[in-house]
Design a protein around this motif. Structure first.
Motif, PDB file in Angstrom:
ATOM      1  N   GLN A 547     -13.153  -0.554 -11.841  1.00  0.00           N
ATOM      2  CA  GLN A 547     -14.465   0.085 -11.944  1.00  0.00           C
ATOM      3  C   GLN A 547     -15.273  -0.485 -13.099  1.00  0.00           C
ATOM      4  N   TYR A 548     -14.579  -0.848 -14.183  1.00  0.00           N
ATOM      5  CA  TYR A 548     -15.248  -1.413 -15.362  1.00  0.00           C
ATOM      6  C   TYR A 548     -14.642  -2.788 -15.664  1.00  0.00           C
ATOM      7  N   PRO A 549     -15.209  -3.854 -15.093  1.00  0.00           N
ATOM      8  CA  PRO A 549     -14.643  -5.201 -15.273  1.00  0.00           C
ATOM      9  C   PRO A 549     -14.571  -5.652 -16.733  1.00  0.00           C
ATOM     10  N   LYS A 550     -15.414  -5.087 -17.593  1.00  0.00           N
ATOM     11  CA  LYS A 550     -15.395  -5.486 -19.004  1.00  0.00           C
ATOM     12  C   LYS A 550     -14.264  -4.827 -19.787  1.00  0.00           C
ATOM     13  N   ALA A 551     -13.601  -3.851 -19.183  1.00  0.00           N
ATOM     14  CA  ALA A 551     -12.488  -3.197 -19.855  1.00  0.00           C
ATOM     15  C   ALA A 551     -11.339  -4.193 -20.011  1.00  0.00           C
ATOM     16  N   ALA A 552     -10.886  -4.381 -21.232  1.00  0.00           N
ATOM     17  CA  ALA A 552      -9.869  -5.396 -21.539  1.00  0.00           C
ATOM     18  C   ALA A 552      -8.491  -4.775 -21.605  1.00  0.00           C
ATOM     19  N   GLN A 553      -7.519  -5.440 -20.968  1.00  0.00           N
ATOM     20  CA  GLN A 553      -6.135  -4.977 -21.053  1.00  0.00           C
ATOM     21  C   GLN A 553      -5.545  -5.356 -22.410  1.00  0.00           C
ATOM     22  N   ILE A 554      -4.571  -4.586 -22.836  1.00  0.00           N
ATOM     23  CA  ILE A 554      -3.946  -4.785 -24.143  1.00  0.00           C
ATOM     24  C   ILE A 554      -2.818  -5.814 -24.016  1.00  0.00           C
ATOM     25  N   PRO A 555      -2.816  -6.839 -24.847  1.00  0.00           N
ATOM     26  CA  PRO A 555      -1.735  -7.833 -24.792  1.00  0.00           C
ATOM     27  C   PRO A 555      -0.373  -7.173 -24.974  1.00  0.00           C
ATOM     28  N   GLY A 556       0.557  -7.544 -24.103  1.00  0.00           N
ATOM     29  CA  GLY A 556       1.914  -7.025 -24.196  1.00  0.00           C
ATOM     30  C   GLY A 556       2.085  -5.621 -23.658  1.00  0.00           C
ATOM     31  N   MET A 557       1.001  -5.022 -23.097  1.00  0.00           N
ATOM     32  CA  MET A 557       1.079  -3.644 -22.597  1.00  0.00           C
ATOM     33  C   MET A 557       0.410  -3.537 -21.231  1.00  0.00           C
ATOM     34  N   LEU A 558       0.925  -2.633 -20.413  1.00  0.00           N
ATOM     35  CA  LEU A 558       0.291  -2.281 -19.148  1.00  0.00           C
ATOM     36  C   LEU A 558       0.059  -0.780 -19.155  1.00  0.00           C
ATOM     37  N   ILE A 559      -1.183  -0.369 -18.886  1.00  0.00           N
ATOM     38  CA  ILE A 559      -1.545   1.056 -18.887  1.00  0.00           C
ATOM     39  C   ILE A 559      -1.881   1.459 -17.458  1.00  0.00           C
ATOM     40  N   VAL A 560      -1.122   2.399 -16.919  1.00  0.00           N
ATOM     41  CA  VAL A 560      -1.317   2.858 -15.542  1.00  0.00           C
ATOM     42  C   VAL A 560      -1.613   4.353 -15.550  1.00  0.00           C
ATOM     43  N   ARG A 561      -2.646   4.767 -14.813  1.00  0.00           N
ATOM     44  CA  ARG A 561      -2.978   6.192 -14.687  1.00  0.00           C
ATOM     45  C   ARG A 561      -2.582   6.684 -13.301  1.00  0.00           C
ATOM     46  N   VAL A 562      -1.921   7.836 -13.261  1.00  0.00           N
ATOM     47  CA  VAL A 562      -1.539   8.478 -11.995  1.00  0.00           C
ATOM     48  C   VAL A 562      -2.512   9.622 -11.740  1.00  0.00           C
ATOM     49  N   ASP A 563      -3.211   9.584 -10.606  1.00  0.00           N
ATOM     50  CA  ASP A 563      -4.286  10.547 -10.334  1.00  0.00           C
ATOM     51  C   ASP A 563      -3.840  11.673  -9.400  1.00  0.00           C
ATOM     52  N   SER A 564      -2.680  12.243  -9.666  1.00  0.00           N
ATOM     53  CA  SER A 564      -2.201  13.324  -8.794  1.00  0.00           C
ATOM     54  C   SER A 564      -1.025  14.016  -9.443  1.00  0.00           C
ATOM     55  N   ALA A 565      -0.783  15.240  -9.005  1.00  0.00           N
ATOM     56  CA  ALA A 565       0.481  15.894  -9.340  1.00  0.00           C
ATOM     57  C   ALA A 565       1.611  15.095  -8.695  1.00  0.00           C
ATOM     58  N   ILE A 566       2.793  15.135  -9.282  1.00  0.00           N
ATOM     59  CA  ILE A 566       3.919  14.334  -8.792  1.00  0.00           C
ATOM     60  C   ILE A 566       4.942  15.272  -8.168  1.00  0.00           C
ATOM     61  N   TYR A 567       5.052  15.185  -6.825  1.00  0.00           N
ATOM     62  CA  TYR A 567       5.958  16.048  -6.082  1.00  0.00           C
ATOM     63  C   TYR A 567       6.908  15.204  -5.242  1.00  0.00           C
ATOM     64  N   PHE A 568       7.807  15.887  -4.535  1.00  0.00           N
ATOM     65  CA  PHE A 568       8.774  15.202  -3.672  1.00  0.00           C
ATOM     66  C   PHE A 568       8.081  14.335  -2.630  1.00  0.00           C
ATOM     67  N   SER A 569       6.861  14.737  -2.225  1.00  0.00           N
ATOM     68  CA  SER A 569       6.143  14.026  -1.170  1.00  0.00           C
ATOM     69  C   SER A 569       5.574  12.691  -1.625  1.00  0.00           C
ATOM     70  N   ASN A 570       5.397  12.504  -2.926  1.00  0.00           N
ATOM     71  CA  ASN A 570       4.764  11.262  -3.384  1.00  0.00           C
ATOM     72  C   ASN A 570       5.481  10.589  -4.551  1.00  0.00           C
ATOM     73  N   SER A 571       6.572  11.191  -5.034  1.00  0.00           N
ATOM     74  CA  SER A 571       7.206  10.685  -6.257  1.00  0.00           C
ATOM     75  C   SER A 571       7.723   9.257  -6.091  1.00  0.00           C
ATOM     76  N   ASN A 572       8.386   8.969  -4.971  1.00  0.00           N
ATOM     77  CA  ASN A 572       8.894   7.615  -4.750  1.00  0.00           C
ATOM     78  C   ASN A 572       7.760   6.610  -4.599  1.00  0.00           C
ATOM     79  N   TYR A 573       6.682   7.039  -3.922  1.00  0.00           N
ATOM     80  CA  TYR A 573       5.531   6.146  -3.767  1.00  0.00           C
ATOM     81  C   TYR A 573       4.916   5.812  -5.116  1.00  0.00           C
ATOM     82  N   ILE A 574       4.770   6.825  -5.986  1.00  0.00           N
ATOM     83  CA  ILE A 574       4.182   6.596  -7.308  1.00  0.00           C
ATOM     84  C   ILE A 574       5.053   5.650  -8.135  1.00  0.00           C
ATOM     85  N   LYS A 575       6.378   5.867  -8.083  1.00  0.00           N
ATOM     86  CA  LYS A 575       7.293   4.974  -8.821  1.00  0.00           C
ATOM     87  C   LYS A 575       7.170   3.546  -8.307  1.00  0.00           C
ATOM     88  N   ASP A 576       7.188   3.371  -6.977  1.00  0.00           N
ATOM     89  CA  ASP A 576       7.080   2.029  -6.397  1.00  0.00           C
ATOM     90  C   ASP A 576       5.731   1.394  -6.707  1.00  0.00           C
TER      91      ASP A 576
END
Length: 677
Positions: A547-576
């Motif tokens: 959404q914001y192409p100018k947003a710079a990633q941090i060297p040596g780090m990956l930042i991931v946001r999960v946009d949902s509650a984590i339940y049995f129905s989606n937990s494996n999908y979120i991990k994968d």
């Protein structure tokens, strides 16, 4: 050696002071330095000295009963309906209880002559509209006209005392009438038989019971599972189906299919083209249909002339009835109403079916028609409440609608709900309260006692014209276009419901609408969004890099946001999905000579809850990361999530020092030094 260590500490200390002085005020720097001196544990990773960071904490400990009570109240009693009863005398509680059941006792105390003038005018206006519509809608339900008139007498009276909407006009409506008629005809083909009438009343009874139960048990949120997109498609398809059904009356066809799909209807119309059409009927029907459309156009162009459109159906009925009576066109094949029972509603309690082969059918039909009627009424009530800026109690509405249908089933009425066309006229006519429904019911009573014989010569073609003109407003093509622009899945739900209704049946279209709505919910729950975050230049804000192409990633780090509650129905999908992001990013960074990833930050502010499966998925994620020599960091887990992390000991596996309040804190602690934070 010791002097060398002191030099390094002083050097780092000086760098921190310089850096902090660029970001914070002198007072803030002084307070931070005092904190560093007095609390050595505030030193960060690798010996760096950082400003004090708050520790993520969970909610206060509660007993199992307290936790259950809090969850139950949040789910069913978030509006705290019993708050007004606290610290009240028994007499006051009794009065408040009566007012809760009968809102008219509350607002009726301040009712005055000025309000009555507005309600009188609007009540008379909607009565003139509902009488011809009722006679027409009864045919959709395959019932005699008087039963629709009975419904518009009893149901509005009950609702006026129990409902909380000031603007909704109650009575039979086209969609519910057609739905009820089609469902009943599947069980009993003889519309004149006592069993058909008994099944209609029993279905109405169970429709009311379902509506009351949803209100009493505060389960009104269930109707929200039928999405707006599905409703748009269902209503549009039903409108076209209803209009096509009226070709029988509009063209004067005697032998007509009982099916409602477009193929069967058009086949029946063309088969009758050679010998079954009546030219006098066509002239009458089309003439008044054009008149109705002209009046609707006038009212649309000038809102002050709304009464022109509201009065036009009654004008059509009077004019056509007189013309047929004078010319005796009924002898030339023009179909007329012929007879409407005179008198007030007879009791029908002895006709209700509570056993036998039609009992299960009555429950099924009542459930379907009751839910559709409820959805339409609540949608209409909320629309006009928002326009007048007052609150509408959804659960109270359901109880009111259910009660009126239960009472109606005992007094020869069929399923009633809010009518959009009549409610719109009621609103524009200046109604102030539900007294407008009482005025309308009074007019219907006089009609039943005195006027019904005068409708004997009313041609069916005019009734067909009235229905066609009324249902055309249900086709909201602008909403369909907007759905296409905003959400293609919503558009698919809309079209699925639409084509299901017109090519199969109303109930099939309804099933498709519900199925697609549930499919969307399941898809969103089982396949939630995840996003890679980067830091916006010159800020401490982390946003989606897509959404914001100018947003710079941090060297040596990956930042991931999960946009949902984590339940049995989606937990494996979120991990994968997280591991997939990690693999893709490692490939990209290797090819661009970026530092390899040593830390994975999972931003958890959108994660409102996590279950056991979610905990296990994070444990599996942690194992996978350890094999890659990558550390897992968590940012801003909510109170419920952090409590479950502690209870499951997952926080110990991750490490208490690796759970942070913000992404910025995690980057500041484990990120590369010298980064502009």
């Amino acid at each position: 050696m010791a002097s060398n260590m002191r030099f390094q500490h002083c050097y780092v200390y000086g760098l921190v002071v310089i850096k902090m002085s660029q970001v914070f005020s002198d007072d803030a720097v002084s307070r931070a330095m005092e904190e560093i001196k007095s609390n050595p544990s505030s030193r960060g990773h690798g010996g760096a000295i950082l400003p004090h960071m708050h520790k993520v904490s969970g909610p206060p400990k509660q007993t199992l009963f307290q936790d259950f009570k809090h969850s139950f109240n949040e789910t069913f009693f978030s509006d705290d309906p019993f708050a007004k009863f606290k610290d009240q005398t028994k007499k006051r509680k009794f009065v408040l209880g009566l007012q809760s059941v009968f809102p008219i006792l509350e607002w009726g105390r301040g009712y005055n002559l000025k309000s009555f003038k507005g309600d009188l005018i609007s009540g008379l206006t909607i009565a003139s509209l509902c009488i011809p519509q009722d006679i027409a809608y009864a045919k959709l339900a395959n019932l005699e006209p008087q039963y629709a008139l009975y419904t518009s007498f009893v149901a509005p009276l009950v609702y006026a005392f129990m409902g909380s909407s000031r603007d909704i006009a109650i009575g039979p409506v086209a969609v519910v009438s057609l739905l009820l008629g089609s469902l009943l005809s599947e069980e009993i083909s003889d519309f004149k038989s006592p069993e058909y009438l008994a099944l209609a009343f029993t279905s109405t009874f169970f429709a009311g019971v379902v509506q009351m139960a949803l209100g009493v048990l505060r389960l009104g949120f269930l109707i929200d599972f039928l999405s707006h997109a599905a409703i748009v498609g269902f209503m549009g398809g039903a409108a076209i189906t209803i209009a096509l059904q009226q070709l029988k009356g509009l063209l004067g066809i005697k032998k007509f299919t009982k099916k409602t799909d477009i193929v069967s209807v058009m086949t029946s119309v063309f088969k009758a083209a050679h010998h079954g059409w009546n030219w006098q009927t066509i002239i009458i029907g089309l003439s008044f249909l054009v008149f109705l459309f002209i009046t609707k156009y006038i009212a649309k162009k000038n809102k002050k002339l709304f009464w022109v459109s509201a009065m036009s159906p009654m004008i059509c009925v009077i004019a056509s009835t007189l013309s047929v009576y004078i010319t005796r066109a009924d002898k030339d094949g023009v179909a007329i109403v012929r007879h409407i029972e005179k008198g007030v509603n007879p009791l029908s309690i002895n006709k209700l079916i509570f056993s036998g082969k039609y009992f299960s059918a009555a429950i099924r039909i009542g459930l379907i028609s009751g839910m559709v009627a409820l959805t339409e009424a609540v949608a209409i009530g909320r629309t006009f409440a928002a326009m007048k800026d007052y609150s509408l109690d959804g659960n109270r509405e359901m109880v009111a609608l259910g009660t009126m249908n239960v009472v109606g089933s005992l007094t020869s009425c069929y399923v009633a709900t809010g009518s959009f066309s009549r409610s719109a006229v009621n609103y524009m006519a200046g109604c102030k309260t539900a007294v407008s429904n009482i005025v309308m019911a009074t007019v219907l009573l006089l009609t039943l006692l005195v006027i019904t014989p005068l409708f004997k010569y009313t041609p069916n073609a005019v009734l067909a014209s009235i229905i066609i003109a009324a249902v055309m407003s249900l086709i909201d093509y602008e909403a369909a276009i907007l759905l296409w622009k905003i959400d293609k899945f919503d558009f698919l739900a809309c079209m699925g419901a639409f084509f299901g209704v017109i090519f199969k049946s109303v109930e099939v279209g309804l099933v498709i609408a519900v199925a697609i709505s549930f499919a969307k919910i399941l898809l969103q729950v089982t396949r939630p969004k995840t996003a890679v975050l980067g830091k916006l230049p010159g800020t401490t804000v982390y946003r989606n890099i897509l959404q914001y192409p100018k947003a710079a990633q941090i060297p040596g780090m990956l930042i991931v946001r999960v946009d949902s509650a984590i339940y049995f129905s989606n937990s494996n999908y979120i991990k994968d999905r997280i591991l997939k992001w990690l693999t893709d990013e490692e490939i990209l960074r290797t090819s661009s000579e970026y530092p390899s990833i040593q830390h994975l930050i999972v931003e958890m502010s959108p994660v409102t809850d996590i279950d056991t499966s979610g905990i296990h998925s994070f444990e599996d994620l942690l194992k996978s990361l350890k094999k890659r020599d990558i550390q897992l960091l968590l940012a801003n887990p909510g109170p419920i999530v952090i409590e479950k992390l502690h209870a499951s000991k997952l926080s110990d596996l991750i490490g208490e020092d690796k759970i942070f309040l913000t992404v910025g804190d995690a980057v500041a602690t484990f990120g590369p030094k010298g980064l502009d934070l």
